[in-house]
Design an enzyme around this catalytic site. Structure first.
Site, short mmCIF file in Angstrom:
data_model
loop_
_atom_site.label_atom_id
_atom_site.label_comp_id
_atom_site.label_asym_id
_atom_site.label_seq_id
_atom_site.Cartn_x
_atom_site.Cartn_y
_atom_site.Cartn_z
CB ALA A 1 -0.97 -0.04 1.18
CB SER A 2 0.27 4.70 1.07
OG SER A 2 -0.81 4.94 0.20
CB THR A 3 4.41 1.34 3.51
OG1 THR A 3 4.23 0.10 2.80
CG2 THR A 3 3.41 1.40 4.67
CG ASP B 1 -2.98 5.89 2.51
OD1 ASP B 1 -3.81 5.10 2.08
OD2 ASP B 1 -2.22 6.52 1.79
#
Length: 354
Positions: free
Chosen positions: A50-52, A354
């Site tokens: 994901a956004s990591t 997020d």
């Protein structure tokens, strides 16, 4: 240094039950449990980062010279590409965004545009250089390696050419991407320490019964991030803003006593399940919640990755747990009764994005 301070996989099981042998019913209960208690999820479960993953995408864009601290993109809340509309998590948009704001507020549109310029194969090269796509080499068996997709991989695996629109999913950590929590902890550690990748290790010291040390673990360097200190410092500044500035996606999990730096993520789950009410309606499966972090901001001594399966938002489910772990490690003291570590999904009001 790569020394693992704590590793947790939940739900767990009573290992003592294996000493005298399990009954068939007890064994079947364990292996049929949909929550997979026998799996060490820290090293064996694979999830979209994901956004990591935007940590890696930002570093790649900076290092390739496609963006700098002054490069901006306008986010109206969506990006039209081909015959599809790719949404940002913030429906009304982030407005004008630079790389620091894109990390701080996790703007998808900024990274969609960056992904178009980078392309899947350049992204894959950086992801691999950050340690994704292969086992970390931790001294435990059956570690998963995750997946870093490339155009050639898709052609070989599925027999279909890579579509440019798929890169827009990849650059925000969705699509074919797969990582383990330990891999993402090591990404956070390498960014935090200035670019050195270490092999993670469980065993620190082995002593005989009479106290003689027969083994002492030493830090083992396995690589360097291919990112200049100038560009890495920009990424680190963005991760500081995520936690410590208002509108940062992990603002609600900031610590009063130390500057924690991190990145939230919400991993989309493909699939649906029937609800338990028996009313015939179908309920979507909730997304997984991610947060990776390191602390303190300068000369960090701890890095953490937390994923809460079906926790929905990294800001509300995963970040509070990581913050409490970091606080406890750095300062000790009793864990407060209202601590998110003691609650199933953070037990706090949802944060932003997020």
């Amino acid at each position: 240094t790569g020394q693992i301070l704590a590793m947790v996989s939940s739900p767990s099981f009573d290992q003592n039950a294996f000493i005298s042998g399990l009954s068939h019913d007890a064994w079947n209960t364990l292996v049929s449990d949909p929550k997979r208690p026998l799996e060490n999820k820290a090293i064996q479960a694979e999830y979209p980062p994901a956004s990591t993953y935007k940590i890696i995408a930002a570093a790649a864009g900076l290092e390739e010279g496609l963006i700098d601290v002054h490069t901006t993109a306008y986010c109206p809340g969506f990006l039209k590409f081909g015959n599809r509309t790719y949404r940002c998590w913030k429906r009304w948009g982030h407005g004008e965004v630079d790389v620091l704001k894109a990390l701080k507020e996790s703007c998808d549109v900024y990274f969609y545009k960056l992904g178009q310029e980078l392309g899947v194969d350049r992204l894959a090269w950086y992801a691999s250089a950050f340690g994704l796509g292969e086992p970390t080499g931790v001294d435990l068996d059956h570690e998963a390696g995750g997946l870093v997709p490339t155009a050639a991989w898709k052609k070989k695996r599925i027999g279909v050419s890579w579509q440019k629109g798929e890169t827009l999913s990849i650059v925000i950590g969705q699509g074919f991407n797969l990582t383990t929590p330990l891999q993402m902890a090591m990404v956070a550690a390498a960014v935090g320490n200035g670019g050195t990748r270490y092999r993670p290790k469980i065993v620190k010291t082995i002593r005989t019964a009479d106290g003689k040390t027969v083994y002492e673990s030493q830090p083992e360097v396995v690589g360097r991030l291919p990112v200049s200190q100038e560009n890495l410092n920009l990424v680190r500044e963005g991760l500081f803003k995520v936690v410590n500035e208002i509108h940062g996606t992990a603002w609600r999990s900031r610590l009063k006593s130390v500057a924690m730096c991190g990145k939230t993520g919400t991993a989309q789950v493909v699939g649906r399940r029937e609800d338990s009410d028996g009313d015939g309606e179908v309920e979507p499966i909730k997304d997984h919640a991610w947060f990776v972090a390191y602390a303190p901001r300068e000369n960090p001594s701890i890095a953490v990755a937390v994923i809460v399966e079906h926790g929905e938002h990294g800001s509300s489910a995963a970040a509070p747990v990581a913050a409490e772990m970091i606080r406890f490690y750095l300062f000790g003291g009793p864990i407060p009764k209202n601590s998110p570590v003691l609650k199933a999904h953070g037990g706090v009001a949802p944060g932003e994005g997020d």
